[in-house]
Write a protein that holds these residues in place. Structure first.
Motif, PDB file in Angstrom:
ATOM      1  N   UNK A   1       0.401   9.774   4.925  1.00 57.67           N
ATOM      2  CA  UNK A   1      -0.619   9.129   4.107  1.00 57.67           C
ATOM      3  C   UNK A   1      -1.766  10.106   3.840  1.00 57.67           C
ATOM      4  N   UNK A   2      -2.214  10.151   2.605  1.00 52.47           N
ATOM      5  CA  UNK A   2      -3.385  10.967   2.257  1.00 52.47           C
ATOM      6  C   UNK A   2      -4.636  10.136   2.519  1.00 52.47           C
ATOM      7  N   UNK A   3      -5.556  10.714   3.294  1.00 55.55           N
ATOM      8  CA  UNK A   3      -6.742   9.983   3.734  1.00 55.55           C
ATOM      9  C   UNK A   3      -8.005  10.631   3.192  1.00 55.55           C
ATOM     10  N   UNK A   4      -8.908   9.801   2.647  1.00 57.74           N
ATOM     11  CA  UNK A   4     -10.231  10.291   2.295  1.00 57.74           C
ATOM     12  C   UNK A   4     -11.276   9.470   3.025  1.00 57.74           C
TER      13      UNK A   4
ATOM     14  N   UNK B   1       0.810  -1.222   0.000  1.00 60.02           N
ATOM     15  CA  UNK B   1       0.000   0.000   0.000  1.00 60.02           C
ATOM     16  C   UNK B   1       0.843   1.271   0.000  1.00 60.02           C
ATOM     17  N   UNK B   2       2.154   1.138  -0.004  1.00 58.71           N
ATOM     18  CA  UNK B   2       3.036   2.301   0.111  1.00 58.71           C
ATOM     19  C   UNK B   2       2.808   3.254  -1.062  1.00 58.71           C
ATOM     20  N   UNK B   3       2.635   4.526  -0.723  1.00 61.19           N
ATOM     21  CA  UNK B   3       2.454   5.557  -1.733  1.00 61.19           C
ATOM     22  C   UNK B   3       1.035   5.719  -2.243  1.00 61.19           C
ATOM     23  N   UNK B   4       0.110   4.900  -1.761  1.00 64.33           N
ATOM     24  CA  UNK B   4      -1.280   4.974  -2.221  1.00 64.33           C
ATOM     25  C   UNK B   4      -2.141   5.732  -1.211  1.00 64.33           C
ATOM     26  N   UNK B   5      -3.161   6.442  -1.682  1.00 59.51           N
ATOM     27  CA  UNK B   5      -4.085   7.099  -0.752  1.00 59.51           C
ATOM     28  C   UNK B   5      -4.939   6.062  -0.042  1.00 59.51           C
TER      29      UNK B   5
ATOM     30  N   UNK C   1      -5.897  -1.144  11.038  1.00 57.24           N
ATOM     31  CA  UNK C   1      -5.074   0.034  11.314  1.00 57.24           C
ATOM     32  C   UNK C   1      -3.635  -0.299  11.703  1.00 57.24           C
ATOM     33  N   UNK C   2      -3.441  -1.143  12.708  1.00 55.25           N
ATOM     34  CA  UNK C   2      -2.084  -1.418  13.191  1.00 55.25           C
ATOM     35  C   UNK C   2      -1.277  -2.213  12.163  1.00 55.25           C
ATOM     36  N   UNK C   3      -1.906  -3.167  11.493  1.00 54.87           N
ATOM     37  CA  UNK C   3      -1.160  -3.952  10.499  1.00 54.87           C
ATOM     38  C   UNK C   3      -0.823  -3.103   9.278  1.00 54.87           C
ATOM     39  N   UNK C   4      -1.664  -2.114   8.965  1.00 56.90           N
ATOM     40  CA  UNK C   4      -1.342  -1.210   7.862  1.00 56.90           C
ATOM     41  C   UNK C   4      -0.052  -0.460   8.153  1.00 56.90           C
ATOM     42  N   UNK C   5       0.071   0.069   9.373  1.00 57.28           N
ATOM     43  CA  UNK C   5       1.281   0.816   9.732  1.00 57.28           C
ATOM     44  C   UNK C   5       2.515  -0.078   9.732  1.00 57.28           C
ATOM     45  N   UNK C   6       2.408  -1.226  10.384  1.00 52.27           N
ATOM     46  CA  UNK C   6       3.589  -2.071  10.606  1.00 52.27           C
ATOM     47  C   UNK C   6       3.875  -2.978   9.407  1.00 52.27           C
ATOM     48  N   UNK C   7       2.887  -3.752   8.987  1.00 52.63           N
ATOM     49  CA  UNK C   7       3.105  -4.706   7.900  1.00 52.63           C
ATOM     50  C   UNK C   7       2.989  -4.059   6.525  1.00 52.63           C
ATOM     51  N   UNK C   8       2.108  -3.074   6.410  1.00 52.54           N
ATOM     52  CA  UNK C   8       1.910  -2.428   5.124  1.00 52.54           C
ATOM     53  C   UNK C   8       2.960  -1.389   4.807  1.00 52.54           C
ATOM     54  N   UNK C   9       3.173  -0.460   5.751  1.00 53.84           N
ATOM     55  CA  UNK C   9       4.126   0.629   5.528  1.00 53.84           C
ATOM     56  C   UNK C   9       5.511   0.348   6.092  1.00 53.84           C
ATOM     57  N   UNK C  10       5.624  -0.666   6.929  1.00 56.30           N
ATOM     58  CA  UNK C  10       6.930  -0.983   7.524  1.00 56.30           C
ATOM     59  C   UNK C  10       7.341  -0.016   8.614  1.00 56.30           C
ATOM     60  N   UNK C  11       6.368   0.605   9.288  1.00 60.01           N
ATOM     61  CA  UNK C  11       6.654   1.586  10.333  1.00 60.01           C
ATOM     62  C   UNK C  11       6.356   0.973  11.698  1.00 60.01           C
TER      63      UNK C  11
ATOM     64  N   UNK D   1     -19.863   2.427  -2.246  1.00 65.51           N
ATOM     65  CA  UNK D   1     -19.254   3.492  -1.442  1.00 65.51           C
ATOM     66  C   UNK D   1     -17.743   3.532  -1.607  1.00 65.51           C
ATOM     67  N   UNK D   2     -17.121   2.370  -1.794  1.00 65.41           N
ATOM     68  CA  UNK D   2     -15.661   2.282  -1.870  1.00 65.41           C
ATOM     69  C   UNK D   2     -15.175   1.894  -3.268  1.00 65.41           C
ATOM     70  N   UNK D   3     -15.970   2.224  -4.285  1.00 66.67           N
ATOM     71  CA  UNK D   3     -15.608   1.811  -5.645  1.00 66.67           C
ATOM     72  C   UNK D   3     -14.314   2.448  -6.127  1.00 66.67           C
ATOM     73  N   UNK D   4     -13.960   3.615  -5.582  1.00 66.29           N
ATOM     74  CA  UNK D   4     -12.739   4.302  -6.018  1.00 66.29           C
ATOM     75  C   UNK D   4     -11.561   4.074  -5.069  1.00 66.29           C
ATOM     76  N   UNK D   5     -11.755   3.284  -4.040  1.00 64.30           N
ATOM     77  CA  UNK D   5     -10.701   3.082  -3.042  1.00 64.30           C
ATOM     78  C   UNK D   5      -9.536   2.288  -3.616  1.00 64.30           C
ATOM     79  N   UNK D   6      -8.312   2.750  -3.303  1.00 64.74           N
ATOM     80  CA  UNK D   6      -7.107   1.995  -3.654  1.00 64.74           C
ATOM     81  C   UNK D   6      -6.615   1.167  -2.473  1.00 64.74           C
ATOM     82  N   UNK D   7      -6.792   1.721  -1.271  1.00 67.11           N
ATOM     83  CA  UNK D   7      -6.455   1.027  -0.034  1.00 67.11           C
ATOM     84  C   UNK D   7      -7.540   1.380   0.983  1.00 67.11           C
ATOM     85  N   UNK D   8      -8.010   0.389   1.725  1.00 65.33           N
ATOM     86  CA  UNK D   8      -8.989   0.617   2.789  1.00 65.33           C
ATOM     87  C   UNK D   8      -8.323   0.321   4.117  1.00 65.33           C
TER      88      UNK D   8
END
Length: 259
Positions: free
Chosen positions: A42-45, A9-13, A123-133, A76-83
């Motif tokens: 991260x850009x959030x919508x 998901x890195x670099x994706x909104x 949320x937590x796995x996105x930060x750690x496993x997804x973004x590596x933070x 509702x989420x048809x345009x989502x790249x990452x949820x």
């Protein structure tokens, strides 16, 4: 059924699926999630048409009704790249159950269920496993001791637990300890607590006993449904202990930095 593979998901909104209970009862937790995501760049919508994921209907055996809710989620989420979702149970619904609500012969509906499952992160796995933070470079205003309650769906459905501990282990002024039977259900279980209140309450009392016996100042979890159940039990027992969502702990440290 194996979980669908996910791309980085890195670099994706990010499209925030805030969940029903956060939206209605804990909107501050939703804001905490946004604050932390924006802190890491991260850009959030927020898709305004979002409602429920359909889990209550699905867990009650009303699969047709759950499919109806899922179809609305697709729109509702048809345009989502990452949820990103601050709830292990709702994230499990999207990752595990959506692909099982539809069959391959339903064409676009099935493909969309797979797509949603493949872009969803708790949320937590996105930060750690997804973004590596693991280190947000933040510190709490004062020293505080934490222990974790591992919510059932997130732990068993998504393998969560390690990510949130990594994040708090790198948070300044945060000391970690373990909660006895941290992996044992708090008794909420959505409609389980309504249909079987006596058994639910017995499980809750066991959880409250363990919390009160813990050396931790604060219990952390990743599901506000569990948080609601446990804090209700603690309040009725007139305990000074409380359960908080991971995002709110991290946001507390972020607000200190801003101040």
């Amino acid at each position: 059924m194996a979980l669908p593979a996910r791309e980085s998901p890195i670099g994706k909104p990010v499209s925030l699926f805030v969940t029903c209970i956060v939206d209605m009862i804990y909107p501050g937790t939703g804001l905490s999630v946004v604050d932390i995501l924006e802190h890491v760049g991260v850009r959030v919508d927020f898709p305004p048409a979002q409602t429920c994921c359909g889990q209550p209907a699905f867990n009650s055996g009303y699969r047709d009704e759950a499919r109806t809710v899922a179809k609305h989620f697709f729109k509702a989420f048809k345009d989502a790249e990452v949820i990103v979702c601050p709830s292990g149970s709702c994230a499990t619904m999207l990752r595990h159950e959506y692909p099982m609500l539809f069959t391959p012969d339903e064409g676009e509906l099935y493909r969309e269920a797979l797509r949603i499952a493949a872009i969803t992160w708790e949320f937590s796995e996105f930060l750690v496993d997804g973004l590596g933070i693991v280190d947000l470079d933040l510190s709490l205003p004062a020293s505080e001791t934490f222990a974790f309650h591992d919510a059932c769906h997130g732990l068993r459905g998504l393998g969560l637990g390690g990510a949130s501990r990594h994040l708090l282990a790198h948070l300044g002024n945060a000391e970690l300890t373990e909660l006895n039977e941290c992996e044992v259900c708090c008794g909420f279980g959505g409609l389980f607590s309504v249909k079987m209140p006596e058994l639910s309450n017995a499980m809750l009392q066991n959880k409250v006993d363990n919390i009160n016996d813990s050396p931790a100042d604060t219990i952390v979890t990743g599901d506000v449904s569990c948080l609601t159940q446990m804090n209700g039990g603690l309040s009725r027992r007139k305990s000074g202990k409380r359960v908080v969502h991971l995002a709110d702990v991290l946001a507390k440290a972020l607000n200190k930095e801003r101040a």
